[in-house]
Scaffold this motif. Sequence first.
Motif, PDB file in Angstrom:
ATOM      1  N   LEU A 138     -21.904  22.794 -25.961  1.00 20.28           N
ATOM      2  CA  LEU A 138     -23.139  21.996 -25.965  1.00 20.28           C
ATOM      3  C   LEU A 138     -23.975  22.272 -27.209  1.00 20.28           C
ATOM      4  N   HIS A 139     -23.970  23.520 -27.637  1.00 25.46           N
ATOM      5  CA  HIS A 139     -24.668  23.912 -28.849  1.00 25.46           C
ATOM      6  C   HIS A 139     -24.147  23.084 -30.024  1.00 25.46           C
ATOM      7  N   ASP A 140     -22.821  22.965 -30.105  1.00 26.60           N
ATOM      8  CA  ASP A 140     -22.216  22.181 -31.193  1.00 26.60           C
ATOM      9  C   ASP A 140     -22.561  20.703 -31.082  1.00 26.60           C
ATOM     10  N   HIS A 141     -23.037  20.288 -29.904  1.00 27.65           N
ATOM     11  CA  HIS A 141     -23.428  18.889 -29.718  1.00 27.65           C
ATOM     12  C   HIS A 141     -24.944  18.762 -29.563  1.00 27.65           C
ATOM     13  N   ASP A 142     -25.665  19.741 -30.152  1.00 31.91           N
ATOM     14  CA  ASP A 142     -27.132  19.667 -30.177  1.00 31.91           C
ATOM     15  C   ASP A 142     -27.790  19.700 -28.805  1.00 31.91           C
ATOM     16  N   HIS A 143     -27.122  20.333 -27.851  1.00 33.34           N
ATOM     17  CA  HIS A 143     -27.682  20.456 -26.507  1.00 33.34           C
ATOM     18  C   HIS A 143     -27.539  21.907 -26.036  1.00 33.34           C
ATOM     19  N   ILE A 144     -28.115  22.197 -24.890  1.00 28.93           N
ATOM     20  CA  ILE A 144     -27.881  23.501 -24.277  1.00 28.93           C
ATOM     21  C   ILE A 144     -27.564  23.334 -22.791  1.00 28.93           C
ATOM     22  N   PHE A 145     -26.825  24.290 -22.269  1.00 31.10           N
ATOM     23  CA  PHE A 145     -26.597  24.360 -20.831  1.00 31.10           C
ATOM     24  C   PHE A 145     -27.927  24.799 -20.212  1.00 31.10           C
ATOM     25  N   PRO A 146     -28.371  24.161 -19.111  1.00 28.15           N
ATOM     26  CA  PRO A 146     -29.748  24.424 -18.657  1.00 28.15           C
ATOM     27  C   PRO A 146     -29.920  25.740 -17.904  1.00 28.15           C
ATOM     28  N   LEU A 147     -29.063  26.692 -18.150  1.00 31.48           N
ATOM     29  CA  LEU A 147     -29.100  27.971 -17.431  1.00 31.48           C
ATOM     30  C   LEU A 147     -28.436  29.014 -18.313  1.00 31.48           C
ATOM     31  N   ASP A 148     -29.050  30.182 -18.393  1.00 35.27           N
ATOM     32  CA  ASP A 148     -28.416  31.280 -19.121  1.00 35.27           C
ATOM     33  C   ASP A 148     -28.581  32.554 -18.323  1.00 35.27           C
ATOM     34  N   LEU A 149     -27.598  33.440 -18.453  1.00 40.62           N
ATOM     35  CA  LEU A 149     -27.556  34.652 -17.634  1.00 40.62           C
ATOM     36  C   LEU A 149     -27.039  35.813 -18.461  1.00 40.62           C
ATOM     37  N   PRO A 150     -27.411  37.053 -18.084  1.00 44.10           N
ATOM     38  CA  PRO A 150     -26.822  38.200 -18.793  1.00 44.10           C
ATOM     39  C   PRO A 150     -25.291  38.211 -18.705  1.00 44.10           C
ATOM     40  N   SER A 151     -24.709  37.631 -17.643  1.00 46.23           N
ATOM     41  CA  SER A 151     -23.248  37.678 -17.493  1.00 46.23           C
ATOM     42  C   SER A 151     -22.555  36.455 -18.104  1.00 46.23           C
ATOM     43  N   ARG A 152     -23.218  35.770 -19.036  1.00 45.32           N
ATOM     44  CA  ARG A 152     -22.688  34.506 -19.566  1.00 45.32           C
ATOM     45  C   ARG A 152     -21.276  34.611 -20.154  1.00 45.32           C
ATOM     46  N   ASN A 153     -20.856  35.793 -20.644  1.00 44.25           N
ATOM     47  CA  ASN A 153     -19.521  35.906 -21.244  1.00 44.25           C
ATOM     48  C   ASN A 153     -18.400  35.906 -20.217  1.00 44.25           C
ATOM     49  N   ASN A 154     -18.737  36.067 -18.961  1.00 46.39           N
ATOM     50  CA  ASN A 154     -17.711  36.128 -17.919  1.00 46.39           C
ATOM     51  C   ASN A 154     -17.891  35.111 -16.799  1.00 46.39           C
ATOM     52  N   CYS A 155     -19.137  34.803 -16.450  1.00 45.34           N
ATOM     53  CA  CYS A 155     -19.327  33.960 -15.266  1.00 45.34           C
ATOM     54  C   CYS A 155     -18.868  32.530 -15.547  1.00 45.34           C
ATOM     55  N   HIS A 156     -18.503  31.831 -14.461  1.00 43.54           N
ATOM     56  CA  HIS A 156     -18.006  30.460 -14.585  1.00 43.54           C
ATOM     57  C   HIS A 156     -19.091  29.459 -14.192  1.00 43.54           C
ATOM     58  N   VAL A 157     -18.983  28.262 -14.745  1.00 48.90           N
ATOM     59  CA  VAL A 157     -19.927  27.201 -14.386  1.00 48.90           C
ATOM     60  C   VAL A 157     -19.871  26.935 -12.874  1.00 48.90           C
ATOM     61  N   GLY A 158     -18.664  26.838 -12.320  1.00 46.49           N
ATOM     62  CA  GLY A 158     -18.540  26.586 -10.877  1.00 46.49           C
ATOM     63  C   GLY A 158     -19.120  27.728 -10.056  1.00 46.49           C
ATOM     64  N   GLY A 159     -18.948  28.940 -10.556  1.00 45.50           N
ATOM     65  CA  GLY A 159     -19.463  30.115  -9.846  1.00 45.50           C
ATOM     66  C   GLY A 159     -20.978  30.126  -9.804  1.00 45.50           C
ATOM     67  N   VAL A 160     -21.600  29.799 -10.920  1.00 47.33           N
ATOM     68  CA  VAL A 160     -23.073  29.833 -10.902  1.00 47.33           C
ATOM     69  C   VAL A 160     -23.631  28.720 -10.014  1.00 47.33           C
ATOM     70  N   VAL A 161     -22.919  27.583  -9.970  1.00 43.75           N
ATOM     71  CA  VAL A 161     -23.389  26.500  -9.097  1.00 43.75           C
ATOM     72  C   VAL A 161     -23.180  26.902  -7.639  1.00 43.75           C
ATOM     73  N   SER A 162     -22.013  27.466  -7.376  1.00 45.22           N
ATOM     74  CA  SER A 162     -21.682  27.852  -6.011  1.00 45.22           C
ATOM     75  C   SER A 162     -22.633  28.922  -5.471  1.00 45.22           C
ATOM     76  N   THR A 163     -23.167  29.756  -6.362  1.00 46.32           N
ATOM     77  CA  THR A 163     -24.086  30.811  -5.924  1.00 46.32           C
ATOM     78  C   THR A 163     -25.539  30.457  -6.238  1.00 46.32           C
ATOM     79  N   ASN A 164     -25.754  29.278  -6.820  1.00 47.25           N
ATOM     80  CA  ASN A 164     -27.105  28.829  -7.180  1.00 47.25           C
ATOM     81  C   ASN A 164     -27.852  29.897  -7.987  1.00 47.25           C
ATOM     82  N   ALA A 165     -27.183  30.381  -9.036  1.00 47.15           N
ATOM     83  CA  ALA A 165     -27.805  31.406  -9.882  1.00 47.15           C
ATOM     84  C   ALA A 165     -29.056  30.846 -10.549  1.00 47.15           C
ATOM     85  N   GLY A 166     -30.020  31.712 -10.827  1.00 46.09           N
ATOM     86  CA  GLY A 166     -31.299  31.250 -11.384  1.00 46.09           C
ATOM     87  C   GLY A 166     -31.374  31.428 -12.890  1.00 46.09           C
ATOM     88  N   GLY A 167     -31.175  32.667 -13.337  1.00 50.03           N
ATOM     89  CA  GLY A 167     -31.123  32.909 -14.774  1.00 50.03           C
ATOM     90  C   GLY A 167     -32.463  33.112 -15.442  1.00 50.03           C
TER      91      GLY A 167
END
Length: 485
Positions: A138-167
């Motif tokens: 998204l960065h390369d397309h001038d956008h950002i993912f609307p959530l960031d977390l300390p575990s960003r290098n490992n966590c999955h998009v589906g996982g954060v949705v499934s757990t409703n992570a806040g960030g």
Amino acid sequence: AEAYPKVKRNSKFKVLDAADIDFFRSILSSDELVESRSPEELASFNQDWMKKYRGQSNLVLLPNSTEKVSKIMKYCNDNKLAVVPQGGNTDLVGASVPVFDEIILSLKNMNRIRDFDSVSGTFKCDAGVVMRDAHKFLHDHDHIFPLDLPSRNNCHVGGVVSTNAGGLNLLRYGSLHGNVLGLEVVLPNGEIISSINALRKDNTGYDLKQLFIGAEGTIGIITGVSILAAAKPKALNAIFCGIDNFDTVQDLFVKAKGELSEILSAFEFMDRGSIECTIDYLKGLPFPLENHHNFYVLIETSGSNKRHDDEKLSAFLSSALDAKLLSEGVMAKDKADYDRIWTWRKSVPPACNSYGGMYKYDMSLQLKDLYSVSEAVTKRLNEAGLIGDAPKPIVKSVGYGHVGDGNIHLNIAVREFTKEIENLLEPFVYEYIASKKGSISAEHGVGFHKRGHLHYSRSDIEIRFMKDVKRHYDPNGILNPYKYI
Ligand code: MLT
Ligand code: ZN
């Protein structure tokens, strides 16, 4: 790892046999199936990030398509094989690891970005895309993912949705309940329910996707996500400051909302103990402030005009110093400085976990009560004489978190896990939260850790509704069993 004396394996679930493995081999290729011959082989899938929970699964399936997930689930449902879905396995409540011999269904091989519409900002991807990769794309397309977390290098998009992570930026971009546009989900019986092509607005009855956001994989497996990406801010900045007491932290928050308004994107706090652990952990990294304080606050701004934003932030910092809301504060001079400031915040969890382990609570409270739970718990552990230098079992009990979201994390950094500490913490923490009408999980979920504790935050009728939903979608109870529901 903990033993689970209070839970018994449910004998209605089938024990995996050779015929089951033959079936899975018939639909999956060799890199989509890992079968254990020794406990070490599957250790990283069976064990959680905090090394607090460990399952005994002998089989990990890593299908690379939604159709394969569907075939697996249909087979498991027909044969009463229990399944635990797993993303990046960075979860903090024991939700993503098996308790007994459940089959682990990892989404790791479902890692394709499906589509991006740069006009609307709609981003669609497989559930197993690592959050860092979603950010990079998204960065390369001038956008950002609307959530960031300390575990960003490992966590999955589906996982954060499934757990409703806040960030770290919920204050600015809102929760996943607002940002997720649609989901593709495989139900326990193998049916695929999809709203992945939903548009921004859709008012045609129940919003079913919401049920799966934060369900922790108990009623379906999220295989695809459509989410609203935000435009990339052109200017980012941050200040880091020291404050005497938590009342002043709240005054500063009010001032930040009023004066930084549309560019305010994070307001995070850490107490003295969090930073002491982090100084230990980041050995040698120069600390941004000259003195030590009872509280530290990180304020981030993001906007579109660097000069305007920097002027605003610097004026805010001076006037907060003049008003004695801060004892000391610094503003980042450049991007490297900004990253360093964030390092002090993002390193708190691994720092607390670096002494042996940690007990961890994640709570929502009214802001006026937010820090009081940390004070109450620390006092209790101190009175029991458990905190101090070795051989005392507790290194520190610390509080930090997201002031903007009314969310505190309480980490008790320990040299070892003991029953004595556990008995002092629970049910004390939950009763305290219930007495203040807070939530026992703000963003980390319920999982295995808080099973049986929903009643501290939810009414009987709400719990009955949840059980009805579970029974409706998963009548055999095969999906993520022994967890909160
Ligand atoms: C955080 O705010 O740092 C995250 O929720 C992770 C954590 O507390 O461990
Ligand atoms: Zn957090």
